[in-house]
Design an enzyme around this catalytic site. Structure first.
Site, mmCIF file in Angstrom:
data_model
loop_
_atom_site.group_PDB
_atom_site.id
_atom_site.type_symbol
_atom_site.label_atom_id
_atom_site.label_comp_id
_atom_site.label_asym_id
_atom_site.label_seq_id
_atom_site.Cartn_x
_atom_site.Cartn_y
_atom_site.Cartn_z
ATOM 1 N N GLY A 1 0.773 -1.244 0.000
ATOM 2 C CA GLY A 1 0.000 0.000 0.000
ATOM 3 C C GLY A 1 0.796 1.283 0.000
ATOM 4 O O GLY A 1 0.347 2.290 -0.545
ATOM 5 N N GLU B 1 3.929 4.086 6.299
ATOM 6 C CA GLU B 1 2.708 3.297 6.123
ATOM 7 C C GLU B 1 1.702 4.056 5.274
ATOM 8 O O GLU B 1 1.721 5.293 5.238
ATOM 9 C CB GLU B 1 2.063 3.046 7.499
ATOM 10 N N ASP B 2 0.797 3.314 4.661
ATOM 11 C CA ASP B 2 -0.282 3.958 3.900
ATOM 12 C C ASP B 2 -1.423 4.390 4.823
ATOM 13 O O ASP B 2 -1.876 5.523 4.790
ATOM 14 C CB ASP B 2 -0.806 3.021 2.798
ATOM 15 N N ASP C 1 -5.367 1.597 10.670
ATOM 16 C CA ASP C 1 -6.787 1.352 10.917
ATOM 17 C C ASP C 1 -6.934 0.937 12.387
ATOM 18 O O ASP C 1 -7.069 1.786 13.261
ATOM 19 C CB ASP C 1 -7.228 0.267 9.927
ATOM 20 N N LYS D 1 -7.195 6.342 10.806
ATOM 21 C CA LYS D 1 -8.620 6.334 11.175
ATOM 22 C C LYS D 1 -8.690 6.343 12.695
ATOM 23 O O LYS D 1 -8.659 5.277 13.321
ATOM 24 C CB LYS D 1 -9.301 5.070 10.652
ATOM 25 N N PHE E 1 -14.132 3.010 4.173
ATOM 26 C CA PHE E 1 -13.152 2.308 3.343
ATOM 27 C C PHE E 1 -12.705 3.225 2.201
ATOM 28 O O PHE E 1 -13.518 3.819 1.499
ATOM 29 C CB PHE E 1 -13.758 1.016 2.783
ATOM 30 N N VAL E 2 -11.394 3.335 2.032
ATOM 31 C CA VAL E 2 -10.854 4.197 0.973
ATOM 32 C C VAL E 2 -9.945 3.387 0.044
ATOM 33 O O VAL E 2 -9.429 2.341 0.438
ATOM 34 C CB VAL E 2 -10.055 5.387 1.559
ATOM 35 N N ASP F 1 -5.667 -0.507 -2.183
ATOM 36 C CA ASP F 1 -6.458 -1.347 -3.092
ATOM 37 C C ASP F 1 -7.796 -1.753 -2.486
ATOM 38 O O ASP F 1 -8.021 -1.626 -1.285
ATOM 39 C CB ASP F 1 -5.694 -2.639 -3.392
ATOM 40 N N ARG G 1 -5.124 0.400 -7.038
ATOM 41 C CA ARG G 1 -3.927 1.035 -6.456
ATOM 42 C C ARG G 1 -3.394 2.189 -7.304
ATOM 43 O O ARG G 1 -2.769 3.109 -6.800
ATOM 44 C CB ARG G 1 -2.788 0.006 -6.320
HETATM 45 P P1 5GP Z 1 -4.583 -2.352 10.871
HETATM 46 O O1 5GP Z 1 -3.629 -3.438 11.236
HETATM 47 O O2 5GP Z 1 -4.151 -0.966 11.311
HETATM 48 O O3 5GP Z 1 -5.986 -2.651 11.291
HETATM 49 O O4 5GP Z 1 -4.720 -2.379 9.287
HETATM 50 C C1 5GP Z 1 -3.814 -1.801 8.458
HETATM 51 C C2 5GP Z 1 -3.953 -2.345 7.055
HETATM 52 O O5 5GP Z 1 -5.336 -2.608 6.696
HETATM 53 C C3 5GP Z 1 -3.477 -1.301 6.071
HETATM 54 O O6 5GP Z 1 -2.086 -1.400 5.865
HETATM 55 C C4 5GP Z 1 -4.309 -1.614 4.849
HETATM 56 O O7 5GP Z 1 -3.665 -2.618 4.099
HETATM 57 C C5 5GP Z 1 -5.610 -2.168 5.384
HETATM 58 N N1 5GP Z 1 -6.678 -1.146 5.446
HETATM 59 C C6 5GP Z 1 -7.242 -0.622 6.547
HETATM 60 N N2 5GP Z 1 -8.189 0.289 6.222
HETATM 61 C C7 5GP Z 1 -8.217 0.342 4.868
HETATM 62 C C8 5GP Z 1 -9.001 1.125 3.919
HETATM 63 O O8 5GP Z 1 -9.848 1.962 4.245
HETATM 64 N N3 5GP Z 1 -8.715 0.904 2.615
HETATM 65 C C9 5GP Z 1 -7.780 0.008 2.192
HETATM 66 N N4 5GP Z 1 -7.620 -0.102 0.871
HETATM 67 N N5 5GP Z 1 -7.037 -0.734 3.052
HETATM 68 C C10 5GP Z 1 -7.257 -0.558 4.372
#
Ligand code: 5GP
Length: 179
Positions: free
Chosen positions: A49, A103-104, A107, A135, A156-157, A163, A169
């Site tokens: 990402g 990081e992208d 969440d 978020k 969700f984005v 992606d 992407r």
């Molecule tokens: P976490 O471990 O913080 O819950 O999740 C992080 C990963 O979940 C991110 O690196 C990404 O790959 C995915 N992710 C979380 N929210 C989104 C979203 O809104 N859109 C997309 N495309 N991926 C997300």
């Protein structure tokens, strides 16, 4: 530039324009440049990402850099350790280095909080985190993000590296799912 896109049968509308993203990436690059003057930090970019964000960000940091890409995969540990995060592709010795994790999106914070622990166990001089998106409503594994591009709602984005089931992407802007 498209205002709306349909990906895998779902409709998305533009949320952050190309101009907004690039303006903010430029700000982050300037902050990092000021904070790391005289140093040669290591950029640890988390695939897939963060690839576009990293490519733009490093071109706005006016410092010598080492740039590495890592892939994180979650797997089940023992019942006492729960889920663990494995780091793939890390080749550089991080001891005494100034590490900047890119990081992208953060969440729940699960992926990143585990990754940070792994990085810290390698005795770097310092570790900071930059995430294009965060978020705040979704955070359940607290992790301090030093540089945040945008705080966004719990929607969700996709686009700009992010992606939806491996599609979207390449989109130059960030789009949000239309409910
Ligand atoms: P976490 O471990 O913080 O819950 O999740 C992080 C990963 O979940 C991110 O690196 C990404 O790959 C995915 N992710 C979380 N929210 C989104 C979203 O809104 N859109 C997309 N495309 N991926 C997300």
């Amino acid at each position: 530039m498209k205002e709306e896109v349909t990906v895998n049968g779902k409709d998305f509308s533009v949320y952050l324009t190309k101009e907004e993203i690039i303006g903010r990436v430029w700000d982050l690059g300037q902050q990092i440049t000021n904070d790391y003057r005289g140093k040669t930090p290591i950029i640890l970019s988390v695939l897939n990402g963060a690839f576009i964000f990293t490519a733009d960000l490093v071109r706005h940091i006016e410092l010598p850099l080492n740039i590495e890409f890592v892939r994180l995969s979650s797997y089940e540990g023992t019942s006492s350790t729960g889920k663990l995060t494995e780091v793939l592709g890390l080749k550089t010795d991080l001891e005494n280095q100034d590490v900047i994790i890119v990081e992208d999106i953060v969440d729940t914070g699960f992926t990143l909080s585990n990754f940070v622990k792994t990085v810290k166990s390698k005795n770097p001089n310092s570790v900071k985190i930059v995430s294009l998106l965060r978020k705040p409503e979704a955070i359940s594994f607290p992790v301090e993000i030093d540089y945040v591009g945008f705080d966004i709602p719990n929607d969700f984005v996709l686009g700009y590296g992010l992606d939806y089931d491996e599609v979207g992407r390449e989109l130059p802007q960030i789009y949000k799912l239309v409910e």
